[in-house]
Design an enzyme around this catalytic site. Structure first.
Site, PDB file in Angstrom:
ATOM      1  N   ASP A 232     -39.962  24.043  11.292  1.00 40.29           N
ATOM      2  CA  ASP A 232     -38.518  23.914  11.083  1.00 40.29           C
ATOM      3  C   ASP A 232     -38.288  23.479   9.639  1.00 40.29           C
ATOM      4  OD1 ASP A 232     -35.592  23.294  11.457  1.00 40.29           O
ATOM      5  OD2 ASP A 232     -36.130  23.703  13.536  1.00 40.29           O
ATOM      6  N   ASP A 252     -39.989  27.341   5.668  1.00 36.16           N
ATOM      7  CA  ASP A 252     -38.902  28.311   5.779  1.00 36.16           C
ATOM      8  C   ASP A 252     -39.481  29.583   6.400  1.00 36.16           C
ATOM      9  OD1 ASP A 252     -36.983  30.239   5.419  1.00 36.16           O
ATOM     10  OD2 ASP A 252     -36.571  29.736   3.324  1.00 36.16           O
ATOM     11  N   MET A 253     -38.967  29.950   7.561  1.00 37.79           N
ATOM     12  CA  MET A 253     -39.533  31.099   8.294  1.00 37.79           C
ATOM     13  C   MET A 253     -39.397  32.406   7.511  1.00 37.79           C
ATOM     14  SD  MET A 253     -36.679  31.739  11.213  1.00 37.79           S
ATOM     15  CE  MET A 253     -34.939  31.517  10.859  1.00 37.79           C
ATOM     16  N   LYS A 266     -37.193  30.985  20.231  1.00 32.22           N
ATOM     17  CA  LYS A 266     -36.315  30.714  21.376  1.00 32.22           C
ATOM     18  C   LYS A 266     -34.907  30.436  20.863  1.00 32.22           C
ATOM     19  CE  LYS A 266     -35.832  27.446  25.206  1.00 32.22           C
ATOM     20  NZ  LYS A 266     -35.004  26.406  24.598  1.00 32.22           N
ATOM     21  N   HIS A 270     -30.493  35.426  17.784  1.00 34.68           N
ATOM     22  CA  HIS A 270     -29.060  35.720  18.012  1.00 34.68           C
ATOM     23  C   HIS A 270     -28.170  35.095  16.933  1.00 34.68           C
ATOM     24  CE1 HIS A 270     -28.213  31.940  20.759  1.00 34.68           C
ATOM     25  NE2 HIS A 270     -28.759  31.631  19.607  1.00 34.68           N
TER      26      HIS A 270
HETATM   27  C1  SAM Z   1     -30.591  27.447  17.224  1.00 29.91           C
HETATM   28  S1  SAM Z   1     -31.772  26.265  16.753  1.00 29.91           S
HETATM   29  C2  SAM Z   1     -33.226  26.839  17.506  1.00 29.91           C
HETATM   30  C3  SAM Z   1     -33.378  26.328  18.897  1.00 29.91           C
HETATM   31  C4  SAM Z   1     -34.763  25.971  19.328  1.00 29.91           C
HETATM   32  N1  SAM Z   1     -35.682  27.074  19.133  1.00 29.91           N
HETATM   33  C5  SAM Z   1     -34.748  25.573  20.797  1.00 29.91           C
HETATM   34  O1  SAM Z   1     -35.063  26.395  21.669  1.00 29.91           O
HETATM   35  O2  SAM Z   1     -34.360  24.425  21.093  1.00 29.91           O
HETATM   36  C6  SAM Z   1     -31.980  26.682  15.091  1.00 29.91           C
HETATM   37  C7  SAM Z   1     -33.093  25.916  14.358  1.00 29.91           C
HETATM   38  O3  SAM Z   1     -33.525  26.762  13.301  1.00 29.91           O
HETATM   39  C8  SAM Z   1     -33.837  25.948  12.202  1.00 29.91           C
HETATM   40  N2  SAM Z   1     -33.848  26.797  11.001  1.00 29.91           N
HETATM   41  C9  SAM Z   1     -32.790  27.395  10.419  1.00 29.91           C
HETATM   42  N3  SAM Z   1     -33.187  28.122   9.356  1.00 29.91           N
HETATM   43  C10 SAM Z   1     -34.536  28.007   9.285  1.00 29.91           C
HETATM   44  C11 SAM Z   1     -35.519  28.525   8.406  1.00 29.91           C
HETATM   45  N4  SAM Z   1     -35.188  29.317   7.391  1.00 29.91           N
HETATM   46  N5  SAM Z   1     -36.808  28.207   8.617  1.00 29.91           N
HETATM   47  C12 SAM Z   1     -37.176  27.374   9.646  1.00 29.91           C
HETATM   48  N6  SAM Z   1     -36.266  26.853  10.523  1.00 29.91           N
HETATM   49  C13 SAM Z   1     -34.968  27.155  10.340  1.00 29.91           C
HETATM   50  C14 SAM Z   1     -32.738  24.914  12.227  1.00 29.91           C
HETATM   51  O4  SAM Z   1     -33.063  23.780  11.450  1.00 29.91           O
HETATM   52  C15 SAM Z   1     -32.634  24.628  13.716  1.00 29.91           C
HETATM   53  O5  SAM Z   1     -33.483  23.573  14.108  1.00 29.91           O
END
Ligand code: SAM
Length: 364
Positions: A232, A252-253, A266, A270
């Protein structure tokens, strides 16, 4: 020249003329359903019924909620709507009970390990969410160059779950993040019971965008042999609990994903447009081994399906929510299949549909 409407319009029957205004009222006023829902939570109705042993009469509730007795007739009307819309159950003796939906709205009680969903209801019925939806027509009329901001961003000048929202309104930002966490964590217990083969053969797993690791901790408890990483953003990983069960990676993914036999996304894709999804999936592909070596991407997200009855309407509402509040979207199987192919994957399988969501395995 446009044809006269009287020449093209079918004249409704009397029965249709009776039905149409009723449908009109129902559609225009249905926004009062979530408002009643939110009111029930603010008053603490599900929590009060739970504390009264799971069943309560109107006088019980007036007392338990410390409402003025003069409000009893009004509370009765609110409870009637909540019962009719399936938020509560009621019987002829005037006893109100919790149903599975209202169990999710009891303060401080975890159902199957999942936190209360009160924050979700309060977030989506908040002023910020409502005003974003009210700005939809203006947003449609504007021709904005990509990347197109969401109506939420247009109306508020801030994006959900970004620093800009925390600056705009720290209290609401906190509520929105609580709502996101509660919503996203929901249902992992069912997935573990219903989709055993999803994780059982794995040696290692990266939960991409795994937040504070709540989901992956449930997986490790069920399958202690799996070595789990959570990727994350640094601002999230810095606050993650260090319990030794999970290895947190700040990153950063879009740049790199920690290698593992499987990467899980997960409720991530979306939130993103198609191009971003293809880039994220391409990074996932680099992180996993070949299909023969057990490499796969696990996606848990909505698969819009017009044959899924009432779930279809829920899925479409979730798609509208993504359109109004984010830059993402919900996808049907063809749309999923297309982005998997564009990201270089050879095959996929929809392992299970659970409620409005689906569990998909994607193979390199
Ligand atoms: C909608 S939540 C994901 C829900 C989680 N997978 C779950 O099932 O509880 C979005 C997450 O993506 C992370 N995020 C957003 N952009 C990102 C990036 N570029 N690289 C890694 N993580 C990221 C955010 O910090 C947040 O924790």
């Amino acid at each position: 020249m446009a044809a006269k409407s009287s020449q093209t319009m079918t004249i409704p029957t009397d029965a249709e003329l009776v039905q149409a205004p009723a449908d009109l009222w129902r559609h225009c006023l249905s926004y009062l359903t979530p408002m009643a829902f939110s009111c029930a939570i603010q008053l603490g109705i599900p929590t009060a019924i739970h504390r009264l042993g799971g069943a309560a009469s109107l006088p019980d509730l007036v007392t338990a909620l410390s409402l003025p007795p003069s409000k009893a007739p009004f509370l009765s009307r609110l409870l009637r709507l909540l019962s009719t819309t399936g938020v509560l159950a009621s019987n002829e003796a005037g006893i109100y009970r919790l149903v599975p939906l209202s169990y999710l709205l009891v303060d401080g009680v975890r159902i199957d390990g999942d936190a209360s969903q009160m924050a979700l209801v309060l977030a989506v019925t908040s002023r910020h969410y409502m005003e974003a939806a009210m700005g939809l027509a203006d947003w449609f009329k504007k021709d904005i160059a990509p990347p197109v901001p969401s109506p939420f961003e247009e109306v508020h000048g801030a994006a959900l779950f970004e620093e800009s929202m925390a600056v705009l309104d720290p209290e609401c930002d906190k509520l929105f993040n609580e709502a996101l966490a509660a919503h996203d964590h929901m249902g992992i217990g069912t997935i573990l019971r219903e989709c055993h083969g999803l994780f059982s053969g794995l040696q290692s797993l990266t939960d991409c965008c795994g937040g504070d690791g709540t989901t992956v901790r449930s997986i490790v408890k069920a399958y202690p042999h799996i070595k789990c990483d959570v990727l994350d953003l640094p601002k999230v990983v810095d606050k993650a609990p260090s319990d030794g069960l999970v290895n947190y990676v700040a990153g950063d993914m879009f740049h790199s994903i920690p290698p593992a036999q499987a990467v899980m996304l997960k409720l991530v894709l979306h939130f993103w447009g198609d191009e971003d999804c293809i880039n994220i999936l391409a990074q996932c592909k680099k992180a996993i081994p070949s299909r023969e070596a057990g490499g796969k991407v696990i996606i848990i997200d909505i698969v819009v399906d017009s044959s899924s009855g009432q779930m279809f309407e829920t899925q479409l509402l979730m798609d509208m929510a993504m359109m109004v509040y984010t830059r993402g979207r919900q996808r049907d199987e063809n749309e999923w299949s297309s982005i998997f192919a564009k990201a270089g994957f050879s095959d996929y399988k929809i392992v299970k549909k659970l409620g409005a969501r689906g569990v998909i395995e994607v193979y390199p």
